[in-house]
Design a protein around this motif. Sequence first.
Motif, PDB file in Angstrom:
ATOM      1  N   ARG A 161       0.816  -1.215   0.000  1.00 56.80           N
ATOM      2  CA  ARG A 161       0.000   0.000   0.000  1.00 56.80           C
ATOM      3  C   ARG A 161       0.852   1.269   0.000  1.00 56.80           C
ATOM      4  O   ARG A 161       0.356   2.339  -0.356  1.00 56.80           O
ATOM      5  CB  ARG A 161      -0.922   0.011   1.227  1.00 56.80           C
ATOM      6  N   ARG A 162       2.100   1.144   0.419  1.00 57.56           N
ATOM      7  CA  ARG A 162       2.950   2.335   0.497  1.00 57.56           C
ATOM      8  C   ARG A 162       4.406   1.904   0.388  1.00 57.56           C
ATOM      9  O   ARG A 162       4.801   0.871   0.935  1.00 57.56           O
ATOM     10  CB  ARG A 162       2.727   3.077   1.818  1.00 57.56           C
ATOM     11  N   ARG A 163       5.196   2.690  -0.323  1.00 62.29           N
ATOM     12  CA  ARG A 163       6.626   2.415  -0.412  1.00 62.29           C
ATOM     13  C   ARG A 163       7.355   3.722  -0.644  1.00 62.29           C
ATOM     14  O   ARG A 163       6.922   4.567  -1.427  1.00 62.29           O
ATOM     15  CB  ARG A 163       6.913   1.440  -1.546  1.00 62.29           C
ATOM     16  N   THR A 164       8.469   3.896   0.047  1.00 65.14           N
ATOM     17  CA  THR A 164       9.322   5.071  -0.112  1.00 65.14           C
ATOM     18  C   THR A 164      10.713   4.614  -0.510  1.00 65.14           C
ATOM     19  O   THR A 164      11.288   3.722   0.123  1.00 65.14           O
ATOM     20  CB  THR A 164       9.398   5.888   1.192  1.00 65.14           C
ATOM     21  N   TRP A 165      11.247   5.238  -1.552  1.00 63.18           N
ATOM     22  CA  TRP A 165      12.608   4.948  -1.999  1.00 63.18           C
ATOM     23  C   TRP A 165      13.468   6.190  -1.819  1.00 63.18           C
ATOM     24  O   TRP A 165      13.064   7.298  -2.178  1.00 63.18           O
ATOM     25  CB  TRP A 165      12.623   4.539  -3.468  1.00 63.18           C
ATOM     26  N   THR A 166      14.657   5.988  -1.295  1.00 65.53           N
ATOM     27  CA  THR A 166      15.601   7.073  -1.080  1.00 65.53           C
ATOM     28  C   THR A 166      16.881   6.769  -1.849  1.00 65.53           C
ATOM     29  O   THR A 166      17.368   5.624  -1.835  1.00 65.53           O
ATOM     30  CB  THR A 166      15.928   7.230   0.413  1.00 65.53           C
ATOM     31  N   VAL A 167      17.415   7.780  -2.521  1.00 64.49           N
ATOM     32  CA  VAL A 167      18.657   7.604  -3.266  1.00 64.49           C
ATOM     33  C   VAL A 167      19.841   7.652  -2.304  1.00 64.49           C
ATOM     34  O   VAL A 167      19.967   8.588  -1.505  1.00 64.49           O
ATOM     35  CB  VAL A 167      18.823   8.693  -4.336  1.00 64.49           C
ATOM     36  N   HIS A 168      20.691   6.643  -2.378  1.00 69.39           N
ATOM     37  CA  HIS A 168      21.963   6.650  -1.661  1.00 69.39           C
ATOM     38  C   HIS A 168      23.052   6.936  -2.691  1.00 69.39           C
ATOM     39  O   HIS A 168      23.375   6.080  -3.519  1.00 69.39           O
ATOM     40  CB  HIS A 168      22.214   5.315  -0.964  1.00 69.39           C
ATOM     41  N   ALA A 169      23.594   8.149  -2.641  1.00 66.22           N
ATOM     42  CA  ALA A 169      24.614   8.534  -3.609  1.00 66.22           C
ATOM     43  C   ALA A 169      25.847   7.649  -3.454  1.00 66.22           C
ATOM     44  O   ALA A 169      26.342   7.452  -2.331  1.00 66.22           O
ATOM     45  CB  ALA A 169      24.988  10.005  -3.418  1.00 66.22           C
ATOM     46  N   GLU A 170      26.318   7.118  -4.578  1.00 65.01           N
ATOM     47  CA  GLU A 170      27.474   6.217  -4.581  1.00 65.01           C
ATOM     48  C   GLU A 170      27.293   5.116  -3.539  1.00 65.01           C
ATOM     49  O   GLU A 170      28.206   4.779  -2.802  1.00 65.01           O
ATOM     50  CB  GLU A 170      28.770   6.999  -4.359  1.00 65.01           C
ATOM     51  N   GLY A 171      26.092   4.560  -3.524  1.00 63.94           N
ATOM     52  CA  GLY A 171      25.743   3.596  -2.489  1.00 63.94           C
ATOM     53  C   GLY A 171      26.261   2.198  -2.711  1.00 63.94           C
ATOM     54  O   GLY A 171      26.163   1.357  -1.812  1.00 63.94           O
ATOM     55  N   TRP A 172      26.807   1.929  -3.912  1.00 62.98           N
ATOM     56  CA  TRP A 172      27.432   0.618  -4.096  1.00 62.98           C
ATOM     57  C   TRP A 172      28.514   0.721  -5.153  1.00 62.98           C
ATOM     58  O   TRP A 172      28.594   1.707  -5.887  1.00 62.98           O
ATOM     59  CB  TRP A 172      26.382  -0.444  -4.440  1.00 62.98           C
ATOM     60  N   ARG A 173      29.376  -0.305  -5.214  1.00 65.68           N
ATOM     61  CA  ARG A 173      30.540  -0.286  -6.082  1.00 65.68           C
ATOM     62  C   ARG A 173      30.505  -1.536  -6.975  1.00 65.68           C
ATOM     63  O   ARG A 173      30.427  -2.658  -6.474  1.00 65.68           O
ATOM     64  CB  ARG A 173      31.815  -0.257  -5.252  1.00 65.68           C
ATOM     65  N   LEU A 174      30.574  -1.307  -8.287  1.00 68.44           N
ATOM     66  CA  LEU A 174      30.520  -2.396  -9.263  1.00 68.44           C
ATOM     67  C   LEU A 174      31.768  -2.354 -10.127  1.00 68.44           C
ATOM     68  O   LEU A 174      32.186  -1.289 -10.575  1.00 68.44           O
ATOM     69  CB  LEU A 174      29.276  -2.255 -10.135  1.00 68.44           C
ATOM     70  N   VAL A 175      32.366  -3.504 -10.348  1.00 65.92           N
ATOM     71  CA  VAL A 175      33.550  -3.608 -11.202  1.00 65.92           C
ATOM     72  C   VAL A 175      33.086  -3.852 -12.640  1.00 65.92           C
ATOM     73  O   VAL A 175      32.382  -4.825 -12.926  1.00 65.92           O
ATOM     74  CB  VAL A 175      34.497  -4.735 -10.749  1.00 65.92           C
ATOM     75  N   LEU A 176      33.478  -2.940 -13.546  1.00 64.08           N
ATOM     76  CA  LEU A 176      33.080  -2.988 -14.944  1.00 64.08           C
ATOM     77  C   LEU A 176      34.320  -2.992 -15.845  1.00 64.08           C
ATOM     78  O   LEU A 176      35.424  -2.647 -15.394  1.00 64.08           O
ATOM     79  CB  LEU A 176      32.211  -1.776 -15.283  1.00 64.08           C
ATOM     80  N   PRO A 177      34.166  -3.367 -17.120  1.00 63.71           N
ATOM     81  CA  PRO A 177      35.314  -3.327 -18.025  1.00 63.71           C
ATOM     82  C   PRO A 177      35.872  -1.923 -18.170  1.00 63.71           C
ATOM     83  O   PRO A 177      35.143  -0.936 -18.057  1.00 63.71           O
ATOM     84  CB  PRO A 177      34.718  -3.821 -19.352  1.00 63.71           C
ATOM     85  N   ARG A 178      37.164  -1.833 -18.410  1.00 68.39           N
ATOM     86  CA  ARG A 178      37.780  -0.529 -18.641  1.00 68.39           C
ATOM     87  C   ARG A 178      37.233   0.123 -19.912  1.00 68.39           C
ATOM     88  O   ARG A 178      36.869  -0.568 -20.839  1.00 68.39           O
ATOM     89  CB  ARG A 178      39.288  -0.659 -18.752  1.00 68.39           C
ATOM     90  N   GLY A 179      37.239   1.455 -19.888  1.00 72.62           N
ATOM     91  CA  GLY A 179      36.780   2.186 -21.072  1.00 72.62           C
ATOM     92  C   GLY A 179      35.304   2.326 -21.034  1.00 72.62           C
ATOM     93  O   GLY A 179      34.636   2.830 -21.868  1.00 72.62           O
TER      94      GLY A 179
END
Length: 336
Positions: free
Chosen positions: A318-336
């Motif tokens: 019936r209700r949901r609140t979402w809050t942005v966490h700036a830089e809240g997680w770290r992901l390893v991605l390909p270079r470039g």
Amino acid sequence: MSAPDPSEQALLVVIDPVARRVDGESVRIARDVLRGGAATKICLPDGPEEVERALARRGRRRPVVIGDDSALLHVVNVLQRRRELADIPVSVVPVGPLPAVSLARTLGVPLGPVAAARAVLDGTERRLDVLVDEGGGVVLGGLWVPGGYGPGGETDAPAGPAGPAGATPAGVTGPNGSAEAGEGGATAVEPVDAAPGPGCATAESVVGGSGEGHQPWWSPAARTARSALTLLTGPAAAGRVPLPGCTRLRIEADGVLVTDLDQPVTRVSVAAADGGLAELTVHTHDADRPWRRRARRITISGPAFRYRADHTLTGPVRRRTWTVHAEGWRLVLPRG
């Protein structure tokens, strides 16, 4: 962005049991590439408790997930509950059919086992914003309300009695593919009076209701059913699919009212944007163009509704609140 520290190239490799079953060859290739480039500890869990124990005992090892989006989301939510998500770089080697790894692809992770494993070893760490609900559930990509509609307007199932209102309990999940009262911290609710249709619930579809046979996130039957449901979805034919029944929602952005229950909406989307803000997009019945706004906190409430977070159906709530966490997680991605 920053490259992983070579001194931290000790990995905890969590291999999802469904990935081992559906594509053992890709799992073997990814495992061999990782073993050739770093000290690895292999975890072969049979359930979520074993994943949680392995993460709790990982020491300085970086977690690497070999599996689909559900496996990635489970690890992310465990780290969030442990308050470690923002401090630990996470890597993933996607294994599974495309609908089951669409989140990983959206995030920029290669889908091939060799390329993804090489990115784990030689890639670049990127800090990303994340949406977190009041129960601690994490949304990495984005979410759409009602849950019967995806980002392109496609429905989860045909309209009518065989649509979402009659879906099996396995299709009603929490933010990370678990039961609504599970890892995301949310609580299942009973539906209120609302017309059946996409985004509405029946008693049989409420988690903990009269439906039976709910399967946990690691169950092959539940995972296969969700993948099949995604594969069968397609663009709704104009004029053939009725408007969602649960479209009267109250939406607030940083405490400012955007729409109220007297203004029906057809679709709402929320996604993390730049600068620690979320982009809210609201489609209404009577407007030619969607209404957009950026805010740090988004609240949606109203009659029991479902939403699709990271391509996983969640609710009804019936209700949901979402809050942005700036830089809240770290992901390893390909270079470039």
